[in-house]
Design a protein around this motif. Structure first.
Motif, PDB file in Angstrom:
ATOM      1  N   ALA A 164      38.448 -24.393   6.466  1.00  0.00           N
ATOM      2  CA  ALA A 164      37.342 -24.865   7.307  1.00  0.00           C
ATOM      3  C   ALA A 164      36.377 -23.729   7.636  1.00  0.00           C
ATOM      4  CB  ALA A 164      37.898 -25.471   8.594  1.00  0.00           C
ATOM      5  N   HIS A 165      36.851 -22.493   7.523  1.00  0.00           N
ATOM      6  CA  HIS A 165      36.026 -21.347   7.924  1.00  0.00           C
ATOM      7  C   HIS A 165      35.472 -20.554   6.731  1.00  0.00           C
ATOM      8  CE1 HIS A 165      37.254 -22.377  11.923  1.00  0.00           C
ATOM      9  NE2 HIS A 165      38.520 -22.332  11.554  1.00  0.00           N
ATOM     10  N   LYS A 166      35.617 -21.133   5.521  1.00  0.00           N
ATOM     11  CA  LYS A 166      35.085 -20.459   4.320  1.00  0.00           C
ATOM     12  C   LYS A 166      33.670 -20.981   4.056  1.00  0.00           C
ATOM     13  CE  LYS A 166      39.424 -19.048   2.336  1.00  0.00           C
ATOM     14  NZ  LYS A 166      39.677 -18.388   3.615  1.00  0.00           N
ATOM     15  N   LEU A 167      32.698 -20.120   4.323  1.00  0.00           N
ATOM     16  CA  LEU A 167      31.289 -20.517   4.293  1.00  0.00           C
ATOM     17  C   LEU A 167      30.551 -19.819   3.142  1.00  0.00           C
ATOM     18  CD1 LEU A 167      32.141 -21.698   6.998  1.00  0.00           C
ATOM     19  CD2 LEU A 167      30.258 -20.527   8.089  1.00  0.00           C
ATOM     20  N   ARG A 168      29.364 -20.319   2.834  1.00  0.00           N
ATOM     21  CA  ARG A 168      28.544 -19.725   1.759  1.00  0.00           C
ATOM     22  C   ARG A 168      27.092 -19.620   2.210  1.00  0.00           C
ATOM     23  NH1 ARG A 168      31.803 -22.400  -3.101  1.00  0.00           N
ATOM     24  NH2 ARG A 168      33.742 -22.253  -1.965  1.00  0.00           N
ATOM     25  N   MET A 169      26.450 -18.509   1.869  1.00  0.00           N
ATOM     26  CA  MET A 169      24.998 -18.374   2.116  1.00  0.00           C
ATOM     27  C   MET A 169      24.319 -18.634   0.787  1.00  0.00           C
ATOM     28  SD  MET A 169      23.646 -17.472   5.024  1.00  0.00           S
ATOM     29  CE  MET A 169      22.110 -16.884   4.378  1.00  0.00           C
ATOM     30  N   ILE A 170      23.463 -19.640   0.763  1.00  0.00           N
ATOM     31  CA  ILE A 170      22.802 -20.053  -0.479  1.00  0.00           C
ATOM     32  C   ILE A 170      21.325 -19.687  -0.375  1.00  0.00           C
ATOM     33  CG2 ILE A 170      22.371 -22.031  -2.017  1.00  0.00           C
ATOM     34  CD1 ILE A 170      25.349 -21.927  -1.570  1.00  0.00           C
ATOM     35  N   GLU A 174      19.389 -22.270  -7.717  1.00  0.00           N
ATOM     36  CA  GLU A 174      20.548 -21.967  -8.569  1.00  0.00           C
ATOM     37  C   GLU A 174      21.836 -21.934  -7.727  1.00  0.00           C
ATOM     38  OE1 GLU A 174      20.529 -21.943 -11.696  1.00  0.00           O
ATOM     39  OE2 GLU A 174      22.534 -21.125 -12.112  1.00  0.00           O
ATOM     40  N   GLY A 175      21.709 -21.402  -6.507  1.00  0.00           N
ATOM     41  CA  GLY A 175      22.870 -21.267  -5.616  1.00  0.00           C
ATOM     42  C   GLY A 175      23.443 -22.607  -5.168  1.00  0.00           C
ATOM     43  N   VAL A 176      22.618 -23.651  -5.258  1.00  0.00           N
ATOM     44  CA  VAL A 176      23.083 -24.986  -4.825  1.00  0.00           C
ATOM     45  C   VAL A 176      24.311 -25.412  -5.644  1.00  0.00           C
ATOM     46  CG1 VAL A 176      22.396 -27.428  -4.633  1.00  0.00           C
ATOM     47  CG2 VAL A 176      20.812 -25.622  -3.932  1.00  0.00           C
ATOM     48  N   LYS A 177      24.423 -24.839  -6.857  1.00  0.00           N
ATOM     49  CA  LYS A 177      25.589 -25.145  -7.707  1.00  0.00           C
ATOM     50  C   LYS A 177      26.883 -24.623  -7.073  1.00  0.00           C
ATOM     51  CE  LYS A 177      22.909 -25.191 -11.951  1.00  0.00           C
ATOM     52  NZ  LYS A 177      22.348 -24.361 -13.002  1.00  0.00           N
ATOM     53  N   ASP A 178      26.758 -23.697  -6.133  1.00  0.00           N
ATOM     54  CA  ASP A 178      27.963 -23.137  -5.487  1.00  0.00           C
ATOM     55  C   ASP A 178      28.445 -23.986  -4.309  1.00  0.00           C
ATOM     56  OD1 ASP A 178      28.210 -20.888  -7.148  1.00  0.00           O
ATOM     57  OD2 ASP A 178      26.601 -19.867  -6.055  1.00  0.00           O
ATOM     58  N   CYS A 179      27.685 -25.012  -3.961  1.00  0.00           N
ATOM     59  CA  CYS A 179      28.138 -25.879  -2.853  1.00  0.00           C
ATOM     60  C   CYS A 179      29.324 -26.700  -3.340  1.00  0.00           C
ATOM     61  CB  CYS A 179      27.016 -26.829  -2.416  1.00  0.00           C
ATOM     62  SG  CYS A 179      25.623 -25.985  -1.676  1.00  0.00           S
ATOM     63  N   ASN A 215      19.671 -10.894   9.481  1.00  0.00           N
ATOM     64  CA  ASN A 215      18.565 -11.755   9.055  1.00  0.00           C
ATOM     65  C   ASN A 215      18.562 -11.868   7.529  1.00  0.00           C
ATOM     66  OD1 ASN A 215      17.846 -11.814  11.757  1.00  0.00           O
ATOM     67  ND2 ASN A 215      16.507 -10.015  11.537  1.00  0.00           N
ATOM     68  N   PHE A 216      18.330 -13.071   7.053  1.00  0.00           N
ATOM     69  CA  PHE A 216      18.258 -13.298   5.613  1.00  0.00           C
ATOM     70  C   PHE A 216      16.968 -14.050   5.292  1.00  0.00           C
ATOM     71  CE2 PHE A 216      22.975 -12.847   5.770  1.00  0.00           C
ATOM     72  CZ  PHE A 216      23.120 -11.892   4.780  1.00  0.00           C
ATOM     73  N   TYR A 217      16.461 -13.818   4.081  1.00  0.00           N
ATOM     74  CA  TYR A 217      15.204 -14.445   3.661  1.00  0.00           C
ATOM     75  C   TYR A 217      15.427 -15.080   2.280  1.00  0.00           C
ATOM     76  CZ  TYR A 217      13.825 -11.415   7.459  1.00  0.00           C
ATOM     77  OH  TYR A 217      13.757 -10.804   8.687  1.00  0.00           O
ATOM     78  N   PRO A 218      14.571 -16.063   1.902  1.00  0.00           N
ATOM     79  CA  PRO A 218      14.755 -16.656   0.570  1.00  0.00           C
ATOM     80  C   PRO A 218      14.653 -15.556  -0.485  1.00  0.00           C
ATOM     81  CG  PRO A 218      13.028 -17.813   1.801  1.00  0.00           C
ATOM     82  CD  PRO A 218      13.393 -16.609   2.599  1.00  0.00           C
ATOM     83  N   SER A 219      15.477 -15.613  -1.505  1.00  0.00           N
ATOM     84  CA  SER A 219      15.407 -14.598  -2.557  1.00  0.00           C
ATOM     85  C   SER A 219      16.132 -15.120  -3.794  1.00  0.00           C
ATOM     86  CB  SER A 219      16.036 -13.283  -2.084  1.00  0.00           C
ATOM     87  OG  SER A 219      17.416 -13.285  -2.345  1.00  0.00           O
ATOM     88  N   ASP A 220      16.116 -14.314  -4.873  1.00  0.00           N
ATOM     89  CA  ASP A 220      16.810 -14.780  -6.077  1.00  0.00           C
ATOM     90  C   ASP A 220      18.230 -14.240  -6.154  1.00  0.00           C
ATOM     91  OD1 ASP A 220      16.271 -12.187  -6.506  1.00  0.00           O
ATOM     92  OD2 ASP A 220      14.974 -12.470  -8.279  1.00  0.00           O
ATOM     93  N   ARG A 221      18.726 -13.716  -5.046  1.00  0.00           N
ATOM     94  CA  ARG A 221      20.075 -13.136  -5.058  1.00  0.00           C
ATOM     95  C   ARG A 221      21.158 -14.211  -5.172  1.00  0.00           C
ATOM     96  NH1 ARG A 221      21.172 -10.121   0.534  1.00  0.00           N
ATOM     97  NH2 ARG A 221      23.253  -9.976  -0.360  1.00  0.00           N
ATOM     98  N   GLY A 222      22.332 -13.771  -5.531  1.00  0.00           N
ATOM     99  CA  GLY A 222      23.454 -14.696  -5.700  1.00  0.00           C
ATOM    100  C   GLY A 222      24.039 -15.124  -4.362  1.00  0.00           C
ATOM    101  N   THR A 223      24.804 -16.201  -4.420  1.00  0.00           N
ATOM    102  CA  THR A 223      25.443 -16.747  -3.210  1.00  0.00           C
ATOM    103  C   THR A 223      26.392 -15.725  -2.581  1.00  0.00           C
ATOM    104  OG1 THR A 223      25.290 -18.951  -4.127  1.00  0.00           O
ATOM    105  CG2 THR A 223      27.019 -18.603  -2.464  1.00  0.00           C
ATOM    106  N   ILE A 224      26.390 -15.681  -1.255  1.00  0.00           N
ATOM    107  CA  ILE A 224      27.368 -14.835  -0.538  1.00  0.00           C
ATOM    108  C   ILE A 224      28.467 -15.749  -0.008  1.00  0.00           C
ATOM    109  CG2 ILE A 224      27.756 -13.293   1.429  1.00  0.00           C
ATOM    110  CD1 ILE A 224      24.841 -12.435   1.244  1.00  0.00           C
ATOM    111  N   PHE A 225      29.709 -15.435  -0.385  1.00  0.00           N
ATOM    112  CA  PHE A 225      30.865 -16.195   0.101  1.00  0.00           C
ATOM    113  C   PHE A 225      31.458 -15.399   1.254  1.00  0.00           C
ATOM    114  CE2 PHE A 225      31.299 -19.122  -3.506  1.00  0.00           C
ATOM    115  CZ  PHE A 225      30.443 -18.506  -4.415  1.00  0.00           C
ATOM    116  N   PHE A 226      31.694 -16.034   2.382  1.00  0.00           N
ATOM    117  CA  PHE A 226      32.281 -15.295   3.503  1.00  0.00           C
ATOM    118  C   PHE A 226      33.156 -16.197   4.366  1.00  0.00           C
ATOM    119  CE2 PHE A 226      29.702 -16.668   7.205  1.00  0.00           C
ATOM    120  CZ  PHE A 226      28.669 -17.350   6.570  1.00  0.00           C
ATOM    121  N   ASP A 227      34.001 -15.539   5.147  1.00  0.00           N
ATOM    122  CA  ASP A 227      34.868 -16.251   6.080  1.00  0.00           C
ATOM    123  C   ASP A 227      34.306 -16.000   7.469  1.00  0.00           C
ATOM    124  OD1 ASP A 227      36.991 -16.839   7.927  1.00  0.00           O
ATOM    125  OD2 ASP A 227      38.341 -16.881   6.185  1.00  0.00           O
ATOM    126  N   SER A 228      34.058 -17.079   8.210  1.00  0.00           N
ATOM    127  CA  SER A 228      33.407 -16.908   9.520  1.00  0.00           C
ATOM    128  C   SER A 228      34.231 -15.989  10.424  1.00  0.00           C
ATOM    129  CB  SER A 228      33.186 -18.257  10.196  1.00  0.00           C
ATOM    130  OG  SER A 228      34.408 -18.921  10.396  1.00  0.00           O
TER     131      SER A 228
END
Ligand SMILES: Nc1ncnc2c1ncn2[C@@H]1O[C@H](COP(=O)(O)OP(=O)(O)OP(=O)(O)O)[C@@H](O)[C@H]1O
Ligand SMILES: O=P(O)(O)O[C@H]1[C@H](OP(=O)(O)O)[C@@H](OP(=O)(O)O)[C@@H](O)[C@@H](O)[C@@H]1OP(=O)(O)O
Ligand SMILES: [Mg+2]
Length: 357
Positions: A164-170, A174-179, A215-228
């Protein structure tokens, strides 16, 4: 009202939670106030373990398992529900129906979204549930809901397992594929890496400050996977919380006590719960207060004299519950979501209505 000299608090918490809260200390407080503290054995009928004056619980993990179809968990929850149904005189902290709402992120956001808090400069960042594995469909769903990049992708189930606490920054299409549906996508709000946790114990609340995502901004970087839990615990030191040099100049807005009070009042009334944590970020620039998460019976790390506050709540709930029993028709129009409401809902509940949004 008591026909026994001893008042009994029936409680259920996981072993992990019992240890974290240093629960044996609560035993002393209970004795001081003439209460016996009895752990519920959910594998047996509760009737033979009572009578109880009040039931206090964190059953999120078991309710989540029951919703997912686990027969043992379903049997446990049924035992609790049956006991509540047969014993309208017992106060419940908190009503199971309300806790169920918080188990589903989309449901809890929707519930608060409709609460009128917008007028007070408080908002839920735009959100939508993704249930499909179809990329194009998900892009359309996000667009229609006004969810912008970057967004945080959170599992729909908010409690009850480490997943439940495994989150992703999209950050981009392209990153939407990681949802991984079912999940909730929520627009990211820049807030200078400061999270405010409002811990509620009934009418009391206490604010703690925690680290948060930078702070994060739109960019072409890859998805960040993190645990809250790696980002926003009191002792978290995640690199994701270190502001970029350009952002260090931005001013951070301090929360206003009156605004927090307003959030507490509305969320408590809306959900009818007494033990909750409300996570708030203050948006850079606009100063709007964004509610990004609501947790049932959170950790209360840093809450001063938590057990005394918990005892005050128990006394208050018993008192209020007894008043409700004496004059059930006296509806002041204030939706307390109290346990008599719970019972009405419980008796209407059918076997398959494990979850109602
Ligand atoms: N919409 C958002 N805007 C900005 N930051 C966010 C947003 N949603 C989540 N975050 C960041 O991600 C962290 C975890 O998010 P969230 O509280 O939703 O997860 P959780 O697993 O429910 O956490 P908790 O342990 O409090 O239950 C937050 O503390 C915050 O740093
Ligand atoms: O104590 P528990 O096991 O219930 O864990 C809860 C955790 O408390 P902890 O800090 O003591 O770990 C809470 O943290 P704070 O918001 O208070 O920081 C929050 O993450 C809840 O969502 C967790 O409940 P879960 O979602 O896992 O059911
Ligand atoms: Mg949460």
């Amino acid at each position: 009202m008591e026909n026994k000299s001893t008042k009994v608090i029936g409680y259920w918490l996981s072993e992990k939670k019992t240890q974290k809260l240093n629960w044996t200390e609560f035993n002393f407080v209970c004795r001081k106030y003439g209460f016996e503290l009895v752990k519920l054995d959910l594998s047996r009928d509760l009737e033979e373990q009572g009578p109880f004056t009040v039931i206090l619980h964190k059953l999120t993990d078991i309710i989540a398992l029951a919703i997912q179809g686990d027969p043992e968990a379903q049997a446990m929850i049924s035992r609790v529900e049956n006991y509540i149904k047969c014993h309208p005189e017992v106060a419940i902290i908190d009503p199971l129906e309300s806790v169920r709402k918080l188990l589903d992120r989309y449901c809890s956001y929707s519930f608060i979204h409709d609460s009128g808090l917008e007028k007070a400069n408080v908002f839920i960042p735009s959100f939508v549930e993704l249930t499909s594995n179809d990329f194009e469909e998900n892009l359309k769903t996000l667009r229609m809901a006004g969810v912008n990049f970057p967004f945080v992708c959170k599992p729909s189930v908010a409690h009850g397992s480490s997943n439940a606490h495994k989150l992703r920054m999209i950050f981009n299409e392209e990153g939407v594929k990681d949802c991984r549906p079912p999940c909730v996508a929520q627009s990211f709000v820049n807030h200078n890496a400061v999270l405010y946790k409002i811990y509620l114990v009934g009418d009391e609340h206490f604010l703690v400050e925690r680290p948060s995502l930078k702070n994060f901004y739109p960019s072409d970087r890859g998805t960040i996977f993190f645990d809250s839990h790696d980002v926003s615990k009191a002792d978290s030191t995640s690199s994701l919380s270190i502001l970029d040099p350009d952002d260090r100049e931005l001013s951070t807005i301090q929360p206003e006590a009156s605004k927090l009070q307003q959030i507490v009042r509305v969320v408590r009334r809306k959900l009818g719960m007494s033990l909750m944590g409300i996570d708030v970020v203050i948006e850079n620039g606009s100063g709007r207060y964004g509610i990004i998460d609501i947790n049932a019976y959170p950790g209360y790390d840093g809450y001063p004299n938590f057990f005394q506050s918990l005892m005050n709540l128990i006394l208050e709930m018993i008192n209020q519950h007894n008043c409700d029993l004496i004059s059930p028709g006296d509806d002041s129009g204030f939706d307390t979501g109290d346990s008599s409401d719970e019972k009405k809902k419980q008796s209407a509940a059918t076997e398959d209505s494990w979850f109602n949004c």
